[in-house]
Design a protein around this motif. Sequence first.
Motif, PDB file in Angstrom:
ATOM      1  N   GLU A  72     -65.330 -95.323  27.169  1.00  0.00           N
ATOM      2  CA  GLU A  72     -66.409 -94.558  27.792  1.00  0.00           C
ATOM      3  C   GLU A  72     -66.916 -95.249  29.050  1.00  0.00           C
ATOM      4  O   GLU A  72     -67.218 -94.593  30.052  1.00  0.00           O
ATOM      5  N   VAL A  73     -67.017 -96.576  28.996  1.00  0.00           N
ATOM      6  CA  VAL A  73     -67.447 -97.319  30.181  1.00  0.00           C
ATOM      7  C   VAL A  73     -66.423 -97.155  31.304  1.00  0.00           C
ATOM      8  O   VAL A  73     -66.777 -96.914  32.462  1.00  0.00           O
ATOM      9  N   GLU A  74     -65.150 -97.281  30.960  1.00  0.00           N
ATOM     10  CA  GLU A  74     -64.102 -97.161  31.972  1.00  0.00           C
ATOM     11  C   GLU A  74     -64.071 -95.767  32.569  1.00  0.00           C
ATOM     12  O   GLU A  74     -63.921 -95.603  33.787  1.00  0.00           O
ATOM     13  N   GLU A  75     -64.217 -94.737  31.735  1.00  0.00           N
ATOM     14  CA  GLU A  75     -64.225 -93.364  32.244  1.00  0.00           C
ATOM     15  C   GLU A  75     -65.404 -93.137  33.181  1.00  0.00           C
ATOM     16  O   GLU A  75     -65.287 -92.427  34.189  1.00  0.00           O
ATOM     17  N   SER A  76     -66.554 -93.743  32.863  1.00  0.00           N
ATOM     18  CA  SER A  76     -67.716 -93.619  33.741  1.00  0.00           C
ATOM     19  C   SER A  76     -67.442 -94.239  35.102  1.00  0.00           C
ATOM     20  O   SER A  76     -67.779 -93.651  36.146  1.00  0.00           O
ATOM     21  N   LEU A  77     -66.819 -95.408  35.112  1.00  0.00           N
ATOM     22  CA  LEU A  77     -66.511 -96.084  36.377  1.00  0.00           C
ATOM     23  C   LEU A  77     -65.493 -95.292  37.192  1.00  0.00           C
ATOM     24  O   LEU A  77     -65.642 -95.143  38.408  1.00  0.00           O
ATOM     25  N   LEU A  78     -64.470 -94.792  36.535  1.00  0.00           N
ATOM     26  CA  LEU A  78     -63.454 -94.001  37.247  1.00  0.00           C
ATOM     27  C   LEU A  78     -64.076 -92.732  37.820  1.00  0.00           C
ATOM     28  O   LEU A  78     -63.707 -92.283  38.913  1.00  0.00           O
ATOM     29  N   GLY A  79     -65.033 -92.163  37.094  1.00  0.00           N
ATOM     30  CA  GLY A  79     -65.716 -90.972  37.582  1.00  0.00           C
ATOM     31  C   GLY A  79     -66.564 -91.241  38.810  1.00  0.00           C
ATOM     32  O   GLY A  79     -66.855 -90.330  39.584  1.00  0.00           O
ATOM     33  N   ARG A  80     -66.958 -92.495  39.022  1.00  0.00           N
ATOM     34  CA  ARG A  80     -67.744 -92.866  40.206  1.00  0.00           C
ATOM     35  C   ARG A  80     -66.850 -93.381  41.334  1.00  0.00           C
ATOM     36  O   ARG A  80     -67.350 -93.888  42.337  1.00  0.00           O
ATOM     37  N   GLY A  81     -65.533 -93.254  41.175  1.00  0.00           N
ATOM     38  CA  GLY A  81     -64.639 -93.572  42.281  1.00  0.00           C
ATOM     39  C   GLY A  81     -63.886 -94.875  42.168  1.00  0.00           C
ATOM     40  O   GLY A  81     -63.129 -95.238  43.087  1.00  0.00           O
ATOM     41  N   ALA A  82     -64.064 -95.639  41.071  1.00  0.00           N
ATOM     42  CA  ALA A  82     -63.298 -96.867  40.903  1.00  0.00           C
ATOM     43  C   ALA A  82     -61.812 -96.548  40.806  1.00  0.00           C
ATOM     44  O   ALA A  82     -61.421 -95.544  40.203  1.00  0.00           O
ATOM     45  N   VAL A  83     -60.995 -97.384  41.407  1.00  0.00           N
ATOM     46  CA  VAL A  83     -59.548 -97.187  41.346  1.00  0.00           C
ATOM     47  C   VAL A  83     -58.998 -97.684  40.011  1.00  0.00           C
ATOM     48  O   VAL A  83     -58.116 -97.072  39.413  1.00  0.00           O
ATOM     49  N   VAL A  84     -59.516 -98.806  39.542  1.00  0.00           N
ATOM     50  CA  VAL A  84     -59.149 -99.388  38.258  1.00  0.00           C
ATOM     51  C   VAL A  84     -60.430 -99.839  37.579  1.00  0.00           C
ATOM     52  O   VAL A  84     -61.338-100.366  38.242  1.00  0.00           O
ATOM     53  N   ALA A  85     -60.528 -99.654  36.271  1.00  0.00           N
ATOM     54  CA  ALA A  85     -61.694-100.111  35.519  1.00  0.00           C
ATOM     55  C   ALA A  85     -61.227-100.814  34.249  1.00  0.00           C
ATOM     56  O   ALA A  85     -60.385-100.288  33.515  1.00  0.00           O
ATOM     57  N   ARG A  86     -61.777-102.011  34.016  1.00  0.00           N
ATOM     58  CA  ARG A  86     -61.444-102.789  32.822  1.00  0.00           C
ATOM     59  C   ARG A  86     -62.731-103.344  32.219  1.00  0.00           C
ATOM     60  O   ARG A  86     -63.621-103.790  32.949  1.00  0.00           O
TER      61      ARG A  86
END
Length: 389
Positions: free
Chosen positions: A286-300
């Motif tokens: 859920e945290v990673e999906e939130s970051l990707l939704g804000r434009g992050a290219v990769v989230a870990r």
Amino acid sequence: MTGEPTRVLHTGDTHIGYRQYGSDDRRRDFLRAFERVVDDAIDEGYDVLVHAGDLFHSRSPRLDDVRETVELFRRLDDAGVEAIAVVGNHESKRDADWVDLLQDLGLVRRLGDEAVVVDGVAFYGVDHRPPSRFDASEIGFAPSPQDASHNVLVLHGLFEPFPFGDVSLEGFVESSDVDWDAFMLGDYHHPERDQVGGVVASYCGSTERASADEEEARGYNVFGFDDGVRMERRAIETRDFVTVEADLVEGGTDEVIERTRERDVDDAVVTVEVRGGSDAPVVQSEVEESLLGRGAVVARVNDRRDKDEDETTEVEFADPDSAVRERVDEMELTDAGREIDAVVRDKNVARTRIAEEIEESVEGFLDADGDEDGMEDGKPEQSTLGDVS
């Protein structure tokens, strides 16, 4: 030496083709970083571009990465910039290496124990080899040509006097008949500089971040050879890496997401480090999906909280099959390795036939290629996942 100094751009560890974090955006980033180096070499009129190994990330790069790399070296050639190189551990093959292909195309000169002289500077090179075979006294270099005013040795490996070194550069100073002026080094991804018996020794560092701990700006080294040796550091622009320290008090997933909103993550590689005293569950997906939704290219997300040894930790995956596919992509498997993985995970293959199917697949690759890249003494080569130096 009179007139204008010979200007040399020292780069390496470009790792073109590295699909870091299983991301095609990151794979393109590694190529674009080297493209920026090439742009600088052409725009600023350097005489020589030295590549100190690990041009490609693997022995079997994708064809489109090879094609675009060839075009970059063709641009250097058209601009009159001499490109010379050694072979690193990531790309080294049993037979012909990719540097040989570039040399056959007339775009790169592969360095060895014979001098390659460009504008009065003699360049020698030693490809990567195990430390046990890096005995300087056993590597014979041809005498420096009379028209060479400076001598440079290009090496790929980990060397003393740097604290991480396996092999002493002092041996090359003491045992060689060549009077060295500079050691241009590759393999270590952080830029470093030192002196060895009066000889400048430098690592250029990688051109893209191959791991999150490579915090310094990426770039390359610049040498000037005239009456002496001058060296400078130049930076290039690369994608931002953002680390979010989420020190939790009471909350879990929602609190972590709220902490990430304090940082600009657009177009960045984002790592979230979860710490603190809260034992509330954190659903990483859920945290990673939130970051990707804000434009992050990769989230870990890394949960670093201390866990009670008796505590049972619940792990949640948004999509287990997707997670497995992503992990396999990160492993940089050879074609044979991918074929084996596909057989193992194929639901249509009976469990009793897996061994037979794998044997048939591997035999097919060996029959086709004679000696499959990435196979050492009949055993699959271990992939490099963390440190790509």
